[in-house]
Write a protein that holds these residues in place. Sequence first.
Motif, PDB file in Angstrom:
ATOM      1  N   VAL A 121       0.859  -1.186   0.000  1.00 45.64           N
ATOM      2  CA  VAL A 121       0.000   0.000   0.000  1.00 45.64           C
ATOM      3  C   VAL A 121       0.892   1.231   0.000  1.00 45.64           C
ATOM      4  O   VAL A 121       1.811   1.343   0.813  1.00 45.64           O
ATOM      5  CB  VAL A 121      -0.927   0.022   1.230  1.00 45.64           C
ATOM      6  CG1 VAL A 121      -1.756   1.315   1.259  1.00 45.64           C
ATOM      7  CG2 VAL A 121      -1.848  -1.192   1.223  1.00 45.64           C
ATOM      8  N   ASP A 122       0.629   2.156  -0.890  1.00 41.79           N
ATOM      9  CA  ASP A 122       1.473   3.342  -1.003  1.00 41.79           C
ATOM     10  C   ASP A 122       1.390   4.211   0.247  1.00 41.79           C
ATOM     11  O   ASP A 122       0.346   4.281   0.910  1.00 41.79           O
ATOM     12  CB  ASP A 122       1.051   4.162  -2.224  1.00 41.79           C
ATOM     13  CG  ASP A 122       1.222   3.377  -3.509  1.00 41.79           C
ATOM     14  OD1 ASP A 122       2.369   3.141  -3.908  1.00 41.79           O
ATOM     15  OD2 ASP A 122       0.194   2.976  -4.096  1.00 41.79           O
ATOM     16  N   VAL A 123       2.498   4.884   0.536  1.00 40.04           N
ATOM     17  CA  VAL A 123       2.574   5.773   1.697  1.00 40.04           C
ATOM     18  C   VAL A 123       1.457   6.803   1.658  1.00 40.04           C
ATOM     19  O   VAL A 123       0.850   7.135   2.689  1.00 40.04           O
ATOM     20  CB  VAL A 123       3.954   6.457   1.757  1.00 40.04           C
ATOM     21  CG1 VAL A 123       3.970   7.563   2.819  1.00 40.04           C
ATOM     22  CG2 VAL A 123       5.055   5.433   2.030  1.00 40.04           C
ATOM     23  N   GLU A 124       1.158   7.318   0.460  1.00 45.72           N
ATOM     24  CA  GLU A 124       0.114   8.338   0.340  1.00 45.72           C
ATOM     25  C   GLU A 124      -1.235   7.836   0.850  1.00 45.72           C
ATOM     26  O   GLU A 124      -1.988   8.586   1.483  1.00 45.72           O
ATOM     27  CB  GLU A 124      -0.032   8.766  -1.129  1.00 45.72           C
ATOM     28  CG  GLU A 124       1.151   9.526  -1.688  1.00 45.72           C
ATOM     29  CD  GLU A 124       2.235   8.630  -2.265  1.00 45.72           C
ATOM     30  OE1 GLU A 124       3.101   9.144  -2.992  1.00 45.72           O
ATOM     31  OE2 GLU A 124       2.215   7.394  -2.004  1.00 45.72           O
ATOM     32  N   GLY A 125      -1.545   6.576   0.568  1.00 48.14           N
ATOM     33  CA  GLY A 125      -2.816   6.023   1.014  1.00 48.14           C
ATOM     34  C   GLY A 125      -2.892   5.926   2.519  1.00 48.14           C
ATOM     35  O   GLY A 125      -3.906   6.285   3.138  1.00 48.14           O
ATOM     36  N   ILE A 126      -1.818   5.456   3.131  1.00 48.99           N
ATOM     37  CA  ILE A 126      -1.786   5.318   4.595  1.00 48.99           C
ATOM     38  C   ILE A 126      -1.855   6.686   5.252  1.00 48.99           C
ATOM     39  O   ILE A 126      -2.613   6.912   6.207  1.00 48.99           O
ATOM     40  CB  ILE A 126      -0.511   4.576   5.026  1.00 48.99           C
ATOM     41  CG1 ILE A 126      -0.404   3.212   4.340  1.00 48.99           C
ATOM     42  CG2 ILE A 126      -0.476   4.414   6.543  1.00 48.99           C
ATOM     43  CD1 ILE A 126       0.949   2.551   4.487  1.00 48.99           C
ATOM     44  N   SER A 127      -1.073   7.624   4.740  1.00 54.87           N
ATOM     45  CA  SER A 127      -1.026   8.963   5.322  1.00 54.87           C
ATOM     46  C   SER A 127      -2.369   9.674   5.226  1.00 54.87           C
ATOM     47  O   SER A 127      -2.809  10.328   6.178  1.00 54.87           O
ATOM     48  CB  SER A 127       0.045   9.801   4.619  1.00 54.87           C
ATOM     49  OG  SER A 127       0.004  11.143   5.051  1.00 54.87           O
ATOM     50  N   GLY A 128      -3.031   9.549   4.086  1.00 56.22           N
ATOM     51  CA  GLY A 128      -4.311  10.224   3.909  1.00 56.22           C
ATOM     52  C   GLY A 128      -5.349   9.764   4.913  1.00 56.22           C
ATOM     53  O   GLY A 128      -6.061  10.583   5.514  1.00 56.22           O
ATOM     54  N   ILE A 129      -5.442   8.460   5.137  1.00 54.95           N
ATOM     55  CA  ILE A 129      -6.406   7.928   6.100  1.00 54.95           C
ATOM     56  C   ILE A 129      -6.033   8.330   7.523  1.00 54.95           C
ATOM     57  O   ILE A 129      -6.893   8.768   8.301  1.00 54.95           O
ATOM     58  CB  ILE A 129      -6.477   6.392   5.987  1.00 54.95           C
ATOM     59  CG1 ILE A 129      -7.022   5.968   4.613  1.00 54.95           C
ATOM     60  CG2 ILE A 129      -7.317   5.816   7.119  1.00 54.95           C
ATOM     61  CD1 ILE A 129      -8.473   6.295   4.391  1.00 54.95           C
ATOM     62  N   TRP A 130      -4.768   8.179   7.893  1.00 53.20           N
ATOM     63  CA  TRP A 130      -4.328   8.515   9.255  1.00 53.20           C
ATOM     64  C   TRP A 130      -4.656   9.973   9.577  1.00 53.20           C
ATOM     65  O   TRP A 130      -5.149  10.293  10.656  1.00 53.20           O
ATOM     66  CB  TRP A 130      -2.835   8.244   9.378  1.00 53.20           C
ATOM     67  CG  TRP A 130      -2.270   8.326  10.765  1.00 53.20           C
ATOM     68  CD1 TRP A 130      -2.935   8.173  11.947  1.00 53.20           C
ATOM     69  CD2 TRP A 130      -0.899   8.552  11.118  1.00 53.20           C
ATOM     70  NE1 TRP A 130      -2.069   8.281  13.016  1.00 53.20           N
ATOM     71  CE2 TRP A 130      -0.809   8.520  12.528  1.00 53.20           C
ATOM     72  CE3 TRP A 130       0.262   8.772  10.371  1.00 53.20           C
ATOM     73  CZ2 TRP A 130       0.392   8.715  13.212  1.00 53.20           C
ATOM     74  CZ3 TRP A 130       1.457   8.960  11.043  1.00 53.20           C
ATOM     75  CH2 TRP A 130       1.525   8.934  12.450  1.00 53.20           C
ATOM     76  N   GLY A 131      -4.401  10.846   8.617  1.00 49.30           N
ATOM     77  CA  GLY A 131      -4.661  12.260   8.850  1.00 49.30           C
ATOM     78  C   GLY A 131      -6.134  12.588   8.980  1.00 49.30           C
ATOM     79  O   GLY A 131      -6.537  13.353   9.872  1.00 49.30           O
ATOM     80  N   LEU A 132      -6.966  12.018   8.117  1.00 54.41           N
ATOM     81  CA  LEU A 132      -8.393  12.312   8.180  1.00 54.41           C
ATOM     82  C   LEU A 132      -9.028  11.739   9.437  1.00 54.41           C
ATOM     83  O   LEU A 132      -9.891  12.376  10.055  1.00 54.41           O
ATOM     84  CB  LEU A 132      -9.116  11.741   6.959  1.00 54.41           C
ATOM     85  CG  LEU A 132      -8.984  12.493   5.638  1.00 54.41           C
ATOM     86  CD1 LEU A 132      -9.980  11.925   4.624  1.00 54.41           C
ATOM     87  CD2 LEU A 132      -9.227  13.986   5.794  1.00 54.41           C
ATOM     88  N   GLU A 133      -8.608  10.545   9.829  1.00 57.35           N
ATOM     89  CA  GLU A 133      -9.275   9.892  10.947  1.00 57.35           C
ATOM     90  C   GLU A 133      -8.895  10.474  12.304  1.00 57.35           C
ATOM     91  O   GLU A 133      -9.749  10.554  13.196  1.00 57.35           O
ATOM     92  CB  GLU A 133      -8.972   8.380  10.937  1.00 57.35           C
ATOM     93  CG  GLU A 133      -9.596   7.644   9.771  1.00 57.35           C
ATOM     94  CD  GLU A 133     -11.117   7.670   9.800  1.00 57.35           C
ATOM     95  OE1 GLU A 133     -11.708   7.903  10.876  1.00 57.35           O
ATOM     96  OE2 GLU A 133     -11.723   7.469   8.732  1.00 57.35           O
TER      97      GLU A 133
END
Length: 331
Positions: A121-133
């Motif tokens: 899973v790309d870093v961008e995908g993980i970062s986007g979810i972590w930040g929104l949640e």
Amino acid sequence: MSGHKSFSSLSRRGFILTASMAGLPLDRAMAASGDYATFLAEVRREAEGKGVPASIVKRALALTTEPNAKVIRLDHHQPEFSLTWAQYRDKVLSAAKVAAGREAIKKNHSLFQEISSHYGVDVEGISGIWGLESFYGRITGGFYIVDALATLAFEGRRASFFRSELMKALQILGDGEIAPEEMKGSYAGAMGQPQFMPSAYLTYAQSFPAGGAKDIWNSVPDVLASIANYLARCGWKPGEPWGQEIQVPETLPQTELGRKNERSLGAWMKAGVRRADGSAFARTDISGAVLRPDGAGGQAFMVYHNFNVFRRYNPSDFYALAAGLLGNMTA
């Protein structure tokens, strides 16, 4: 719910609301229904029957001696107004959140790379979810999960769903993953930094490296691995974009757009769609869908497979767009 003879879930809710309208404070109105203790006794018997140690059940249910009035108020009075995409974007993609994301990725660069490689899973995908949640772990909610879920299961709206989640929360506690007093999250029962419901925790939560409790509350490796595992198991395709901002002719009917209306990029170009800078797409054989959330004159995006994976985390086009954009801005 079995064993409830004095009040059905509907009549219990009606009693609470009637009492509230009569002038009783919400907490007193709820206590006046008089069978929360009976409800908790049933929960205790069911949980123990499913193998949760009695000592853990007792300790957990001690956190919820009466329905939590704040949980009920939040559940009943969710905002009814609708935000435009532009308003939602400005609200959730703040400069402070972007800065926090960049700092979090910089601080945990090696960890992100390791988890990205491990789960595909790309870093961008993980970062986007972590930040929104959870704003990169800054905002996770201060409600006791057992208290929130028991209140919502008793109150009546979606009672079966919340009762099921309550049982799963007690199962997690029985497995020794976390102490009852430390199992905190949102008023609706979403837990820790990824904001997993207990059912999602049981399905997707990970410890990283593997072994030991899966601590999505305090362990950044476990948080990132759990988000990555969720996205991976929902079909994330590494190395592929989730989407991109584009130009769309204002004359293109809104009825031809939407995430379910996929066409090849070649076909979209024939309809006048271009990349954000006005240039042609590099490949014409890839399929995508066009979103123009605020209609003609607003931002438009070409979205691909990974956009729909974001929607598996939260089934909202706005959420998926924001997750993708936040990931691009921080990673």
